[in-house]
Design an enzyme around this catalytic site. Structure first.
Site, short mmCIF file in Angstrom:
data_model
loop_
_atom_site.label_atom_id
_atom_site.label_comp_id
_atom_site.label_asym_id
_atom_site.label_seq_id
_atom_site.Cartn_x
_atom_site.Cartn_y
_atom_site.Cartn_z
N HIS A 151 -8.32 -5.10 -0.92
CA HIS A 151 -7.01 -4.43 -0.66
C HIS A 151 -6.33 -5.36 0.24
O HIS A 151 -4.87 -5.22 0.25
CB HIS A 151 -7.24 -2.92 -0.14
CG HIS A 151 -5.99 -2.22 0.32
ND1 HIS A 151 -5.23 -1.45 -0.51
CD2 HIS A 151 -5.59 -1.77 1.47
CE1 HIS A 151 -4.31 -0.62 -0.36
NE2 HIS A 151 -4.46 -1.00 1.10
N SER B 178 0.71 -1.07 -0.04
CA SER B 178 -0.04 0.26 0.01
C SER B 178 0.86 1.27 -0.23
O SER B 178 1.62 1.50 -0.86
CB SER B 178 -1.00 -0.08 1.12
OG SER B 178 -2.14 0.75 0.93
N ASP C 156 -9.75 -3.71 -5.54
CA ASP C 156 -9.09 -2.93 -4.60
C ASP C 156 -9.66 -1.36 -4.92
O ASP C 156 -9.32 -0.83 -6.01
CB ASP C 156 -7.75 -2.72 -4.43
CG ASP C 156 -6.81 -2.17 -3.35
OD1 ASP C 156 -7.84 -1.54 -2.66
OD2 ASP C 156 -5.76 -2.31 -3.04
#
Length: 757
Positions: free
Chosen positions: A719, A601, A687
């Site tokens: 995600h 991320s 996501d």
């Protein structure tokens, strides 16, 4: 002897797309990959998956072996520790072969009003001899395996039982986009009510009566912006909007105070917050603001009863960067506050929880999470407080001391967990380190005695004593010392074993550099705290050192540590990570050809930036759902969460200096001709936080300069990756096998070793 030709990587078509901002013109040839519904895009992603599978096919045996290692160390059929809530003990059970857990409950003994603190009624039922079989009197609240049938992905976003224990509220996501459909079930009959609310955010809950449900929905950019009240049994079109946040820089959420006396709505940006409250006995009433929002002031609150008076305990950062805790009357929240926890630079206060007879405080000391408790002699706060002295003078905070392996100086995380009852005389606590599995204990608040309830089982021949952990410090370019956590198995890492041996030094002994996985994140004030991982053992037991670079932008060392790694100081995050890598090389722990980096991320942004800055320092980089095209995304306010992110990264749309700064570090925009390490980018089609298009574009650009880059896109995931524990094990095993291959540890001889245990 013929050999098969090497597979050819997919080549994304180049289609010019022009971006113009602040007089700067950028030609982006891969922006067309953003068209998620395009058959051409889907075909390209499927081709990337096929190429990655073919390139890693030789690792299939190692992947399967790692999955088996994880399985052999995991107690697949297990149960959680029951938690008392109302008249029931709630717990989860897992059964071997099932992807998801079962949520269960059994009746709890009634609380005697004449003896409400009787330890017997607060002591959880003993563990089951066979967790695969239901406990006597058990009621199955929800079987996620049943709910997930027919879906490749399943995730729960809401789970709440009405106060009277009769109704279940749950929200399910079957795509991975974090949009949940709410449903209500009668727990007595198992009947599903007609109430069904699609498109909700996580965190829905019942009011105390069970008559109303409060939930949140999102706007067109997927920002939670509205809180609704739904009356059970009525059409959803009759639901009432109880709060709407028009500022697209804020998101909203709702819940109940620990005392369950108040309904709370919070509106927050990354740097400002505002809370609204409503007496839970009046669920159709109007919410009122506690403290009006003030730019740059963050606060959260909990309800306490002190000397018979309802008070708010507010944790805030007004003129207190590392936060302070104050108390104000509920009916006069703007009156002069009384300080309970003074501000102390470097001690980051993270929150306070109120119970009927004690308070708990979560904070960070020396970069590690800690918990303190203020004990009072009586059963109720109002029976022990001297009205002639301030509460702060009478509170005595004691840090929880737990029997963690390694003693007080261990790299361990300590905190509370699973304590829903306001009147409970005990406190459920947990502790964990890099080398000691999670242990859960019960603290008797009156005596201070801790009873261990459960230690995370690790099957086979695992022993904490066979592993070592320590803290190192790297010096950043500006002289700042950056902490590094190191974990390894004794006897397999001479470079670190020598340092740990009494009277030894590396200068006296010739040692071989070790293979190292260096992990980093460094955003949103998130701290990478000590934690235990069964999959990680598959690396440690092969002689790999696991290290975490606690870079600026995280929250390990207080608010200043975060501030020095965000907006126009963001590049400190990247150079700190490089400094940590160089430290490990310069001190002889490893060498570049035996060093792999990992981040996900916002940590994937870190990976992309590091690849551009110091690619020659690493043999490989794993970037998980990586935020590698940040400038393009942050320039598009219509994208999910973009405007909210401006407080974290800056606003390049309106500020040319921020635009130039972000463009200078954006991984995608700074790919250039150089030696790149091997790269594996992992993403998910659905996501909504970091769109798949970012790593897809990045990999295409990397290939233009000759980089060996692979892309794996999960077509049914979010995600957090795939759902279900076995699917998650396989996904992680693929990543670990790739790392071991990069580190030269994926030889056929290694793959044929017998399994653990």
């Amino acid at each position: 002897m013929s050999t098969s030709p090497a597979p050819t990587p997919p080549t994304a078509a180049r289609k010019p797309h022009e971006r113009r901002h602040h007089g700067d013109v950028v030609l982006d040839h891969y922006e067309w990959l953003r068209e998620k519904e395009s058959p051409e895009v889907i075909a390209h992603l499927e081709a990337e998956n096929a190429y990655a599978d073919e390139r890693m096919r030789h690792l299939d045996p190692l992947r399967d072996r790692i999955v088996e290692e994880i399985r052999s160390r995991t107690q697949e059929t297990d149960m959680g520790i029951p938690v008392r809530d109302g008249g029931w003990w709630y717990y989860g059970r897992t059964i071997a072969g099932q992807q998801y857990g079962l949520q269960c409950r059994v009746p709890a003994a009634p609380i005697d009003p004449a003896n409400p603190l009787d330890p017997a009624v607060w002591t959880p039922p003993p563990p089951l001899d066979d967790p695969a079989q239901p406990r006597e009197g058990e009621q199955l609240v929800l079987d996620a395996n049943v709910e997930a049938e027919g879906h490749d992905f399943f995730s729960m976003g809401s789970f709440d039982v009405s106060d009277d224990g009769t109704m279940l509220l749950f929200g399910a996501d079957t795509l991975g986009d974090e949009r949940y459909t709410l449903r209500i079930r009668d727990l007595a009959t198992g009947e599903q009510l007609a109430d069904e609310i699609p498109g909700t955010a996580a965190g829905a809950f019942f009011d105390p009566s069970g008559r109303y449900v409060f939930y949140s929905t999102v706007d067109e950019s997927w920002r939670p912006d509205t809180v609704w009240r739904h009356e059970v049994g009525t059409p959803t079109e009759d639901d009432v909007s109880v709060f709407h946040e028009p500022d697209d820089g804020y998101w909203v959420g709702a819940g109940r105070s620990r005392s369950k006396r108040w309904l709370v709505i919070e509106a927050s940006s990354s740097i400002t917050s505002e809370a609204r409250v409503l007496d839970a006995a009046d669920p159709t009433g109007e919410f009122t603001v506690v403290w009006p929002r003030e730019h740059g002031v963050e606060y959260d609150l909990d309800h306490a009863v002190i000397s018979g008076e309802d008070r708010w305990l507010i944790t805030h950062n007004r003129e207190a960067p590392d936060f302070t805790v104050v108390s104000v009357p509920v009916d006069a929240p703007l009156s002069t506050p009384e300080t309970l926890i003074p501000h102390e630079p470097g001690r980051r206060v993270e929150g306070v929880d109120a119970y009927a007879a004690f308070l708990t405080l979560d904070y960070r000391r020396e970069g590690l999470p800690r918990t303190a408790i203020a004990r009072l002699d009586g059963a109720q706060l109002d029976s022990t407080v001297d009205p002639h002295r301030s509460l702060a003078e009478q509170l005595h905070w004691d840090e929880l001391v737990v029997p963690v392996h390694g003693g007080p100086d261990a790299l361990a995380s300590v905190g509370t967990r699973g304590n829903p009852e306001w009147h409970q005389p005990t406190l459920r606590i947990g502790w964990v380190s890099f080398i000691e599995p999670t242990t859960v204990g019960q603290l008797d608040v009156a005596t201070g005695a801790i009873t261990v309830l459960k230690r995370q089982p690790v099957l086979g021949d695992f022993a904490t004593e066979e592993y070592e952990e320590r803290r190192d410090w790297a010096r950043a370019d500006d002289g700042t010392l950056v902490p590094i956590s190191l974990v390894w198995k004794r006897g397999l890492v001479p470079a670190l074993d020598v340092d740990s041996a009494a009277g030894s030094s590396r200068a006296e002994v010739s040692v071989e550099p070790a293979p190292v996985l260096l992990y980093g994140y460094g955003s949103y004030e998130a701290s990478m705290d000590p934690g235990f991982s069964i999959p990680r053992l598959s690396l440690l037991d092969r002689g790999v050192v696991f290290a975490i670079a606690h870079v600026r932008g995280g929250g390990e060392l207080g608010r200043a540590w975060y501030e020095q790694g965000k907006t126009t100081s963001k590049t400190n995050t990247f150079t700190d990570f490089v400094a940590c890598a160089r430290h490990l090389v310069d001190t002889g722990v490893t060498v570049p050809e035996r060093l792999v980096a990992e981040g996900g991320s916002a940590g994937g942004l870190l990976m992309g930036a590091v690849a551009n800055l110091a690619g020659d320092l690493f043999a490989g980089i794993l970037a998980d759902v990586p935020f590698v095209d940040p400038l393009t995304s942050i320039l598009m306010p219509e994208l999910p969460l973009t405007v909210i992110e401006w407080d974290e990264w800056g606003n390049p749309l309106d500020d040319p200096e921020v635009y130039a700064y972000m463009k200078a570090y954006s991984p995608y925009e700074n790919v250039h001709l150089q030696r790149y390490p091997r790269i594996l980018a992992v993403t998910s089609l659905n996501d909504t936080r970091v769109l798949y298009v970012e790593p897809a574009k990045w990999v295409a650009r990397l290939r233009e300069v000759g980089a060996d880059a692979l892309l794996r896109c999960e077509m049914e995931a979010g995600h957090g990756g795939v759902s279900g524990r076995y699917a998650a094990w396989t996904q992680r095993a693929i990543e670990l096998a790739w790392m071991l291959d990069v580190l030269g540890l994926a030889s056929p001889e290694e793959q044929s070793k017998p399994g653990p245990g």
